[in-house]
Write a protein that holds these residues in place. Structure first.
Motif, short mmCIF file in Angstrom:
data_model
loop_
_atom_site.label_atom_id
_atom_site.label_comp_id
_atom_site.label_asym_id
_atom_site.label_seq_id
_atom_site.Cartn_x
_atom_site.Cartn_y
_atom_site.Cartn_z
N PRO A 309 0.80 -1.23 0.00
CA PRO A 309 0.00 0.00 0.00
C PRO A 309 0.83 1.28 0.00
O PRO A 309 0.49 2.22 -0.74
CB PRO A 309 -0.85 -0.14 1.28
CG PRO A 309 -0.88 -1.59 1.57
CD PRO A 309 0.42 -2.15 1.08
N PRO A 310 1.92 1.41 0.80
CA PRO A 310 2.69 2.66 0.72
C PRO A 310 3.25 2.93 -0.67
O PRO A 310 3.32 4.09 -1.10
CB PRO A 310 3.80 2.47 1.76
CG PRO A 310 3.27 1.44 2.71
CD PRO A 310 2.44 0.53 1.87
N THR A 311 3.64 1.88 -1.38
CA THR A 311 4.15 2.07 -2.72
C THR A 311 3.07 2.60 -3.66
O THR A 311 3.32 3.48 -4.49
CB THR A 311 4.71 0.74 -3.26
OG1 THR A 311 5.67 0.24 -2.35
CG2 THR A 311 5.35 0.93 -4.62
N VAL A 312 1.86 2.08 -3.52
CA VAL A 312 0.76 2.56 -4.37
C VAL A 312 0.48 4.03 -4.10
O VAL A 312 0.30 4.83 -5.03
CB VAL A 312 -0.49 1.70 -4.12
CG1 VAL A 312 -1.68 2.24 -4.89
CG2 VAL A 312 -0.23 0.26 -4.51
N ARG A 313 0.45 4.40 -2.83
CA ARG A 313 0.20 5.81 -2.51
C ARG A 313 1.33 6.70 -3.02
O ARG A 313 1.10 7.78 -3.57
CB ARG A 313 0.05 5.98 -1.00
CG ARG A 313 -1.26 5.45 -0.46
CD ARG A 313 -1.48 5.85 0.98
NE ARG A 313 -0.64 5.09 1.90
CZ ARG A 313 0.43 5.55 2.50
NH1 ARG A 313 0.84 6.79 2.28
NH2 ARG A 313 1.13 4.78 3.33
N THR A 314 2.58 6.26 -2.86
CA THR A 314 3.73 7.07 -3.28
C THR A 314 3.75 7.26 -4.79
O THR A 314 3.97 8.37 -5.29
CB THR A 314 5.04 6.42 -2.81
OG1 THR A 314 4.98 6.23 -1.39
CG2 THR A 314 6.22 7.30 -3.16
#
Length: 398
Positions: A309-314
């Motif tokens: 999830p953090p990669t998707v948001r970034t």
């Protein structure tokens, strides 16, 4: 003949709490009522409301669960409380003056007073439910992604037959959800919002023009899965999407029609045509239950990965910053070009120069040569004279 009032139901949030307190899944509760798990999810989210016999069965089951819930005893009706003995009549207040007065002794004919029933003990107040901890927007988004992303990737794979395209479609849908997070967070079904966006992106017509689309991916290893996937990909996109939503995801017909932006009769017609096409090629899947199980097996047999999830948001935030800066740079370039054009453009009318014409009859130009002695003398005289003009002539007598 008049229709009686509808059976009352608790709020959607209370319905879900009663089911979770009884340790029942949506599939188990749907089996008791006789509906699909997606219908139970829609009832608990408030998107749809049961009607008719299903409403009565659902209300009766919720009432049973509320009776078994310890936290719901305080909400019972008065007639449901156990009998605690005869009701005691109200007695006048006892004051100090009353105690001071002598009580009359009962005579021989006085009847003995019946014993009073024990007063009912007050029920203890139910303990307050612990309040859920407030999540930050990033934590709520990560929880939604971890809950819905794996299933959405498998469902999108049934629509496209491509693993990377399914993963990219789901990631783009979640990035759009993060961009519109206040709106998605207040939605009754956030997973449905993301699912509709992912399906629209996966079934977009311009996907066929991408270079990656020209290289086919390896088909499933199982021959049965390969045949079923090829059968699904031969369906029109609208029929394929309707079949996946109804028989794969488990939505009911009104929800399927709403998500595909079609009327309920149109969605039913698409579903029937899709089932007929699948049954003609695979007669063993004519039963909807068997088709539902095979679709779940086909989606589960593939090893489909998801990004953190953090990669998707970034990545979504980085893409938004890039396009924002690109839009600002284009706007600045457009303003600069317009300003330069206004500064260099002519401010008055200039008539166009007429095209030249050839003149005939003019002798050709002769090249100038050396001056003769007479011409040199004449030039010397002209230079010696006054440059302002000839001298003034005065008349004289001869």
């Amino acid at each position: 003949m008049t229709r009686g009032p509808a059976t009352p139901l608790p709020p959607p949030r209370e319905r879900r709490r009663l089911r979770e307190t009884a340790a029942l899944t949506q599939a188990q509760l749907g089996t008791r009522v006789g509906v699909a798990p997606g219908t139970v999810r829609a009832w608990e989210s408030g998107r749809t409301t049961p009607r008719g016999r299903k409403r009565e069965a659902y209300a009766k089951l919720l009432a049973t669960l509320a009776g078994e819930d310890p936290a719901g005893r305080a909400t019972r009706a008065p007639e449901e409380e156990p009998d605690s003995g005869p009701v005691r009549e109200a007695e006048p207040e006892t004051t100090p003056e009353t105690h001071a007065q002598p009580q009359p002794q009962p005579g021989p004919e006085a009847k003995p007073r019946p014993e009073r029933a024990p007063e009912p003990q007050p029920r203890p107040d139910p303990q307050p439910q612990p309040q859920p901890l407030a999540l930050t927007p990033a934590q709520a988004f990560d929880a939604l992604y971890e809950f819905g992303a794996p299933a959405l990737v498998r469902q999108t794979f049934l629509l496209t037959g491509r693993r990377e395209q399914a993963r990219e479609s789901v990631e783009r849908a979640f990035q759009a959800a993060w961009e519109h997070w206040p709106e998605v967070a207040r939605d009754r079904d956030p997973v449905g919002w993301v699912r509709a966006t992912a399906y629209e992106y996966a079934l977009s017509p311009w996907q066929r023009f991408r270079p990656r689309h020209r290289h086919p991916e390896p088909p499933p290893a199982d021959p049965g899965d390969r045949t079923l996937l090829n059968t699904l990909l031969r369906l029109p996109p609208r029929h394929r999407r309707t079949l996946v939503l109804y028989d794969g995801v488990g939505l009911d017909l009104p929800e399927t029609a709403a998500e595909t932006e079609a009327s309920t009769p149109a969605a039913a017609n698409r579903l029937l045509h899709a089932r007929e096409a699948v049954a003609d090629r695979l007669p063993a899947l004519a039963d909807p239950q068997v088709l539902h199980r095979r679709l779940a097996e086909l989606a589960s047999n593939e090893r489909l990965r998801t990004t953190l999830p953090p990669t998707v948001r970034t990545v979504g935030e980085r893409r938004n910053r890039f396009w924002t800066r690109a839009a600002i740079a284009f706007t600045v370039a457009l303003i600069g070009t317009t300003t330069l054009t206004l500064r260099t453009a002519p401010t008055h009318y200039e008539p166009p120069v007429s095209p030249g014409k050839a003149v005939r009859g003019v002798p050709p130009r002769v090249v100038q040569g050396a001056l003769s002695d007479e011409e040199l003398e004449l030039r010397r005289k002209l230079r010696d004279q006054m440059q302002d003009g000839p001298e003034r002539l005065s008349p004289s007598l001869e």
